[in-house]
Design a protein around this motif. Sequence first.
Motif, PDB file in Angstrom:
ATOM      1  N   TYR A  21      -0.611   9.393   5.858  1.00  0.00           N
ATOM      2  CA  TYR A  21       0.205   8.248   5.469  1.00  0.00           C
ATOM      3  C   TYR A  21       1.668   8.675   5.395  1.00  0.00           C
ATOM      4  O   TYR A  21       1.993   9.732   4.844  1.00  0.00           O
ATOM      5  N   PHE A  22       2.555   7.825   5.945  1.00  0.00           N
ATOM      6  CA  PHE A  22       3.982   8.132   5.987  1.00  0.00           C
ATOM      7  C   PHE A  22       4.775   6.971   5.381  1.00  0.00           C
ATOM      8  O   PHE A  22       4.490   5.801   5.643  1.00  0.00           O
TER       9      PHE A  22
ATOM     10  N   THR B  53      -2.303  12.982   2.691  1.00  0.00           N
ATOM     11  CA  THR B  53      -3.294  13.267   3.723  1.00  0.00           C
ATOM     12  C   THR B  53      -4.671  13.246   3.089  1.00  0.00           C
ATOM     13  O   THR B  53      -4.890  13.892   2.058  1.00  0.00           O
ATOM     14  N   LYS B  54      -5.593  12.505   3.693  1.00  0.00           N
ATOM     15  CA  LYS B  54      -6.979  12.514   3.255  1.00  0.00           C
ATOM     16  C   LYS B  54      -7.781  13.329   4.257  1.00  0.00           C
ATOM     17  O   LYS B  54      -7.874  12.973   5.430  1.00  0.00           O
TER      18      LYS B  54
ATOM     19  N   SER C 100       0.811  -1.209   0.000  1.00  0.00           N
ATOM     20  CA  SER C 100       0.000   0.000   0.000  1.00  0.00           C
ATOM     21  C   SER C 100       0.847   1.263   0.000  1.00  0.00           C
ATOM     22  O   SER C 100       0.316   2.371   0.001  1.00  0.00           O
ATOM     23  N   ASN C 101       2.180   1.090   0.036  1.00  0.00           N
ATOM     24  CA  ASN C 101       3.148   2.190  -0.067  1.00  0.00           C
ATOM     25  C   ASN C 101       3.196   3.098   1.153  1.00  0.00           C
ATOM     26  O   ASN C 101       3.612   4.250   1.055  1.00  0.00           O
ATOM     27  N   PHE C 102       2.785   2.591   2.308  1.00  0.00           N
ATOM     28  CA  PHE C 102       2.997   3.372   3.520  1.00  0.00           C
ATOM     29  C   PHE C 102       3.520   2.472   4.632  1.00  0.00           C
ATOM     30  O   PHE C 102       3.242   1.287   4.680  1.00  0.00           O
TER      31      PHE C 102
ATOM     32  N   LYS D  77      -7.772  14.952  -1.062  1.00  0.00           N
ATOM     33  CA  LYS D  77      -6.453  14.327  -0.979  1.00  0.00           C
ATOM     34  C   LYS D  77      -5.375  15.398  -1.116  1.00  0.00           C
ATOM     35  O   LYS D  77      -5.356  16.161  -2.071  1.00  0.00           O
ATOM     36  N   ILE D  78      -4.472  15.433  -0.147  1.00  0.00           N
ATOM     37  CA  ILE D  78      -3.386  16.401  -0.132  1.00  0.00           C
ATOM     38  C   ILE D  78      -2.076  15.653  -0.216  1.00  0.00           C
ATOM     39  O   ILE D  78      -1.718  14.899   0.706  1.00  0.00           O
TER      40      ILE D  78
END
Length: 350
Positions: free
Chosen positions: A305-306, A332-333, A285-287, A348-349
């Motif tokens: 998400y980090f 960031t959602k 999921s890439n986080f 979504k940011i």
Amino acid sequence: MKKNLTIFLIFFNFTFIFATEKFYRFMEFDFIGRIKLKEKITKSEFEKIESFKVYFDNKKREERVEVCFRGKNVEKDIFNIGFPLSVIEISYTDTFLKSENDSLYAQKTVYTFLNGKGESIKIINGAEKMVFLTYNRKKNFESVVSYLEDENGRKVFSTDSVLIKITSIHGGKGSKRWETFFYGFDENGKMIPTNNNLGFEKVVRNETFDNIVDSLKLFEKDEYIVLKSEKLFDGTNIEIKSLKLRRDKRGDLQRFYEITISDDIGYEFKKIFLDSIFKPFDMDSNFAIRIIKRNENFTLDRVEYFSADQLLKTKMPPSIKYDGYPLFKILTKKFIYDKDYNLLGVEKIE
């Protein structure tokens, strides 16, 4: 006076026996995806917090579950897969499960998922229904065939790339044993044993109140790999630490840890992925870390998400650290509501 008391008792017994709705604080899903309702609450509590309104049929089986906030029906992504839903409708049918040599009595249970408008929605790979066939009902034992169906009644793949699962469930005092086999179909339409997307043909779960141990049988091999999940309490938060496996790019099995931390009212607050030496790493999921923040009324405010990918150093400075390891915010959602807390959209940011 005696007559009035008799009438009252008759009325009380009638309303108690035939009450068709109850309220629950949380809803979870068991190992094969069936609904588990937890922490029954009063109607006054139901009207103040996020919870679930549940209707029962005359056999005391759940037949409708509504996602609610402050007593009103709302939409929520309870599967955490990007599909908010408002209602789960549950139907039951007495049927027969036929095999080549036998025919067994079974109960067919079907979950249908609806949005806030009462329209059927798709949840996983185009599936609109989740089906469970339960048979061989005995004391402390049941067998369950489970699968997903699309709008045309065709079986579709679940998240682990399996069409059908057959699970034997053995109950004991304070424990439960689940044994699941995976199946697909060959070119002639015959059901055959298969493997899930991690290469396992069988999962055996031994579950107690505070401990879960999974034994995973590799497809067409005899060795087992034991994974462990521990539930830890610190007085306010709940932490679930799970040792798991996945296949790396070369196809080798790789150990990793998944840590889920809940806030003081039971919601997931943080999820962390660590490698075998407890260093954060990105999953598919890439986080590496997901942090969930809520508003005072329990609705989602934002999800951050980090990533642990060190290549991101050239693009951005570290946002946080985990045990000394720098992590980089990748998304960031932000959840946007109207004045009545109806979800209007997600920003979504990146």
